[in-house]
Write a protein that holds these residues in place. Structure first.
Motif, PDB file in Angstrom:
ATOM      1  N   TRP A  48      -3.402   0.164  -3.396  1.00 29.20           N
ATOM      2  CA  TRP A  48      -3.082  -1.058  -3.181  1.00 29.20           C
ATOM      3  C   TRP A  48      -2.307  -1.360  -4.485  1.00 29.20           C
ATOM      4  CZ3 TRP A  48      -1.369  -3.720   1.024  1.00 29.20           C
ATOM      5  CH2 TRP A  48      -0.716  -4.851   0.642  1.00 29.20           C
ATOM      6  N   SER A  83       0.850  -1.108  -0.199  1.00 27.60           N
ATOM      7  CA  SER A  83      -0.105   0.087   0.071  1.00 27.60           C
ATOM      8  C   SER A  83       0.959   1.248   0.271  1.00 27.60           C
ATOM      9  CB  SER A  83      -0.866   0.180   1.194  1.00 27.60           C
ATOM     10  OG  SER A  83      -0.106   0.249   2.245  1.00 27.60           O
ATOM     11  N   ARG A  84       0.271   2.348  -0.708  1.00 24.67           N
ATOM     12  CA  ARG A  84       0.985   3.657  -0.554  1.00 24.67           C
ATOM     13  C   ARG A  84       0.165   4.439  -1.048  1.00 24.67           C
ATOM     14  NH1 ARG A  84       3.653   2.818  -6.150  1.00 24.67           N
ATOM     15  NH2 ARG A  84       2.974   5.114  -7.185  1.00 24.67           N
ATOM     16  N   SER A  85       0.487   5.788  -0.711  1.00 23.87           N
ATOM     17  CA  SER A  85      -0.279   6.959  -0.920  1.00 23.87           C
ATOM     18  C   SER A  85       0.193   7.916  -2.025  1.00 23.87           C
ATOM     19  CB  SER A  85      -0.468   7.824   0.207  1.00 23.87           C
ATOM     20  OG  SER A  85      -1.439   8.840   0.156  1.00 23.87           O
ATOM     21  N   PRO A 131      -5.640  13.109  -2.250  1.00 20.09           N
ATOM     22  CA  PRO A 131      -4.646  11.970  -1.906  1.00 20.09           C
ATOM     23  C   PRO A 131      -5.428  10.762  -2.083  1.00 20.09           C
ATOM     24  CG  PRO A 131      -4.678  13.841  -0.149  1.00 20.09           C
ATOM     25  CD  PRO A 131      -5.936  14.056  -1.410  1.00 20.09           C
ATOM     26  N   LEU A 132      -4.917   9.619  -2.511  1.00 21.02           N
ATOM     27  CA  LEU A 132      -5.488   8.367  -2.672  1.00 21.02           C
ATOM     28  C   LEU A 132      -4.714   7.430  -1.796  1.00 21.02           C
ATOM     29  CD1 LEU A 132      -6.090   8.519  -6.613  1.00 21.02           C
ATOM     30  CD2 LEU A 132      -7.837   8.899  -4.733  1.00 21.02           C
ATOM     31  N   ALA A 133      -5.389   6.495  -1.082  1.00 20.25           N
ATOM     32  CA  ALA A 133      -4.730   5.178  -0.728  1.00 20.25           C
ATOM     33  C   ALA A 133      -5.103   4.288  -1.273  1.00 20.25           C
ATOM     34  CB  ALA A 133      -5.291   5.086   0.808  1.00 20.25           C
ATOM     35  N   TYR A 191      -3.366  -0.423 -10.156  1.00 21.33           N
ATOM     36  CA  TYR A 191      -3.765   0.342  -8.803  1.00 21.33           C
ATOM     37  C   TYR A 191      -5.260  -0.260  -8.389  1.00 21.33           C
ATOM     38  CZ  TYR A 191      -0.041   3.728  -9.632  1.00 21.33           C
ATOM     39  OH  TYR A 191       1.400   4.288  -9.730  1.00 21.33           O
ATOM     40  N   ILE A 195      -8.176   0.852  -5.885  1.00 17.37           N
ATOM     41  CA  ILE A 195      -8.655   1.640  -4.869  1.00 17.37           C
ATOM     42  C   ILE A 195      -9.991   1.188  -4.540  1.00 17.37           C
ATOM     43  CG2 ILE A 195      -9.309   4.195  -4.509  1.00 17.37           C
ATOM     44  CD1 ILE A 195      -7.128   4.914  -6.617  1.00 17.37           C
ATOM     45  N   ASN A 196     -10.152   0.988  -3.170  1.00 15.48           N
ATOM     46  CA  ASN A 196     -11.345   0.181  -2.719  1.00 15.48           C
ATOM     47  C   ASN A 196     -11.406  -0.958  -3.626  1.00 15.48           C
ATOM     48  OD1 ASN A 196     -11.771   2.400  -0.761  1.00 15.48           O
ATOM     49  ND2 ASN A 196     -12.733   3.513  -2.441  1.00 15.48           N
TER      50      ASN A 196
END
Length: 704
Positions: A284, A29-31, A280-282, A304, A306-307
């Motif tokens: 995976w 994971s990263r932002s 900003p997006l978290a 990527y 996202i959710n």
């Protein structure tokens, strides 16, 4: 024994956890910070909506795979434990041989080289066009004469202008008007005075001294020049503004920023721009492999999550599914074109071709932009420059229309409402005697040309109301023509047109003759009974033709044109080639069924042009060649009384292989296809038809 059982259970749990972990793809994971645009999206010009928003990151546009798949010919098979994302199309894509790949790459190289050459040629043509509106003025006396000639009136108040050299870059601009006009001057809007002085400053800068500043005053011709308070207006400029002191209004000081109209437009445009936000997006990041029908796809970006949504670079999907896309950064619009890939007509090509295609798309964008700019510059009848005030527009009209077709004109142009303007044109008595029913179209062309220039250079939404007259009074023998525009047309009223040398049309006699000869008109057993009402406007007439039977709506184009030909012959047998402004009216519905006019022996009808355009689009819109079908959208318009413009807009890009095959055949079949449409038009109008073909990118296709 119990201890052994506990140890066994622990070992079993560890084994199960280990097995489960090994089944999951590796990832972390990263932002990141994504750039989200308030974006519109189209596929083949149809707007679509995605459940999740695309975003930009590291120069790539990432799109939600699941949301976009609704519009692509594929199903997604994704199991987190497998380490694969399978895109399944039912097998319409498959890899080709290495030889075919090389040939395709070579074709793209040739195309790119050709497009680069075309781009350079267009840039050269555009740079060679000359837009300088005036010759430079080298002496102060000539500059003063120019100002006196161009700015000699302010709302019909005569002005005397003197220009003197001051210190440095400053010039003294001294303006006087007759004492008896002092009250009229006080009633002139301050904004008009400001723009009028600003125009003179720009004239000096454009033609004589690019660094010029002005200071001066406006007075009546009885003022004592040694006493400051006898001025009505004082003004002084800098590089960025002009300060005005309206002394007659309790020394009210105002500042006009130069290019104020341009600043207002920029501010207005800025307020309507779509938003851009950085969020900003978290995410995976997973080491997933993407496969298309079992074949691995090399990706330019990462995968990527996202959710619950997977994001991929759009460029990778475009290469894999053979669609092109473009993004308009100004309008925030993403356009996707599939080029018929949905039907499997295009063979699969490896992803490495994408970089070459990117270069081709960028050059094509530049070419389209250059062609549009060159087309606009060629369409302009007069040198181009942007005009930001009414007084400057008036000066421009005087520059280019004061001597029109040998006539000397005095032109006044004023604004009286938003986008609505008065245009008053004075013509000498001697010139006005030259006009009769055979050549007053020159006046129509004059006003039409001026309207085009006003919309082109100043206000694209301009609406005109005005007159052309030969004297300052309203005497009965004066030459007087009214005109008024709406959004698309100019209407002229020649009711006060001097016709002392010609006889007027007898409206009652015309009605009787038409009732006698054309009361009943039978076409293909579809007889319609007409009633005629004529209103005389000297040598022209307004003709209303009434009917009540619905059979008129069953008439075909040939029937309507035959009727108009017969109607024209009857009228000309009585009065020759007079102007007729006609309407065929359904009396039972109280609505106009058809508009037409007779001008200089020609039949004109926007309604019939629209019907022919619709007929062409129904019956001539598809061209077949080599197993491919190309669709065209026809539009038809009048160039002048003797010529029509026919525009064909295709649904393809000129660089596509399918269309290139048509071009390589020298276009004989396509030429025959276009000539069918031209021949149909010429069945009704004896005019020259000028066809022009464009692809979906508005690039001109030269095959005719």
């Amino acid at each position: 024994m119990r201890i052994q059982r506990i140890i066994f259970i622990l070992l079993l749990c560890i084994l199960l956890l280990s097995s489960s972990a090994s089944a999951l793809p590796s990832g972390y994971s990263r932002s990141i910070v994504g750039e989200f645009h308030d974006m519109d999206i189209t596929i083949n010009n149809d707007f679509i909506r995605l459940e999740e928003d695309p975003f930009f990151y590291s120069g790539l546009l990432y799109v939600p795979l699941e949301s976009l798949s609704t519009y692509l010919p594929m199903e997604i098979d994704y199991n987190q434990g497998s380490g694969y994302i399978d895109l399944l199309t039912g097998g319409f894509t498959n890899y080709r041989t290495e030889e075919e790949y090389s040939v395709t790459l070579l074709q793209r190289n040739y195309l790119l080289a050709k497009l680069n050459q075309e781009q350079k040629q267009l840039e050269t043509q555009l740079n060679n066009r000359e837009f300088t509106p005036h010759q430079r003025i080298t002496t102060l006396a000539e500059m003063e004469d120019y100002l006196q000639d161009r700015y000699d009136q302010l709302l019909e108040i005569p002005m005397t202008i003197r220009l003197r050299r001051g210190t440095g870059d400053y010039y003294r601009l001294q303006i006087t008007f007759p004492y008896e006009d002092r009250q009229d001057f006080r009633e002139v809007a301050k904004r008009r005075i400001e723009y009028w002085v600003e125009d003179m400053l720009y004239s000096v800068r454009d033609l004589h001294d690019p660094y010029a500043q002005v200071e001066g005053w406006i007075r009546d011709d009885r003022s004592d020049y040694t006493i400051d308070h006898t001025s009505y207006v004082d003004f002084e400029s800098s590089q960025r503004w002009i300060d005005f002191d309206f002394i007659y209004d309790d020394s009210r000081v105002r500042r006009l920023h130069l290019h104020e109209a341009a600043y207002a437009d920029e501010k207005k445009q800025g307020s309507s721009e779509k938003s851009i936000r950085h969020q900003p997006l978290a995410i995976w990041v997973q080491n997933l492999e993407v496969r298309l029908d079992g074949q691995r796809l090399p990706l330019r970006g990462e995968v990527y999550q996202i959710n619950n949504e997977i994001y991929l670079p759009l460029v990778d999907l475009a290469d894999s599914f053979y669609f092109s896309f473009s993004y308009d950064e100004t309008a925030h619009q993403l356009d996707i074109f599939n080029d018929n890939f949905l039907w499997g007509d295009v063979p699969f090509q490896p992803n490495q071709l994408g970089q070459k295609q990117d270069s081709i798309d960028n050059v094509l964008k530049e070419i389209v932009s250059l062609e549009q700019e060159l087309r606009r510059s060629r369409d302009r009848l007069y040198p181009h420059r942007q005009i930001s005030s009414v007084t400057r527009m008036e000066a421009y009209l005087r520059d280019y229309f004061s001597d029109y077709d040998g006539m000397e004109l005095r032109i006044h142009f004023t604004e009286y409402r938003d986008h609505e303007y008065r245009l008053r044109i004075r013509i000498s008595e001697e010139d006005s005697r030259l006009f009769d029913r055979n050549n007053h179209y020159i006046l129509l062309d004059l006003v039409s040309d001026m309207w085009d220039v006003i919309q082109d250079l100043y206000d694209p939404d301009a609406i005109l109301v005005g007159s052309i007259r030969s004297s300052a009074d309203d005497s009965d023998d004066s030459f007087y023509v009214f005109f008024e525009s709406d959004e698309d047309y100019l209407d002229f009223d020649f009711a006060d047109y001097d016709t002392s040398t010609t006889e007027s049309v007898d409206a009652e006699r015309l009605e009787r003759e038409l009732q006698r000869s054309l009361r009943r008109y039978n076409r293909r057993s579809l007889e319609v009974t007409f009633r005629y009402e004529a209103i005389s406007t000297r040598r022209d007439i307004d003709l209303n033709i009434y009917f009540t039977q619905s059979r008129f709506y069953e008439w075909e184009l040939e029937d309507k044109m035959d009727y108009l030909f017969d109607l024209q012959r009857e009228i000309e047998s009585l009065y020759g080639e007079i102007g007729v402004n006609g309407r065929i009216i359904d009396e039972s519905r109280d609505e106009t069924a058809l508009r037409f006019s007779f001008e200089q022996g020609h039949i004109r009808s926007y309604d019939l042009l629209t019907e022919i355009e619709a007929y062409l689009n129904r019956h001539y819109s598809r061209f077949s060649f080599g197993g491919e079908v190309f669709s065209f959208d026809f539009s038809l318009s009048e160039r002048d009384l003797d010529a029509f413009d026919l525009r064909l807009a295709g649904d393809f890009a000129q660089q596509e292989n399918s269309w290139r095959a048509v071009e390589e055949s020298e276009g004989d079949e396509f030429h025959a296809f276009v000539q069918q449409a031209v021949s149909y038009i010429k069945r009704f109008w004896n005019v020259d038809v000028h066809p022009k073909v464009f692809d979906r990118n508005l690039s001109t296709i030269d095959l005719l």
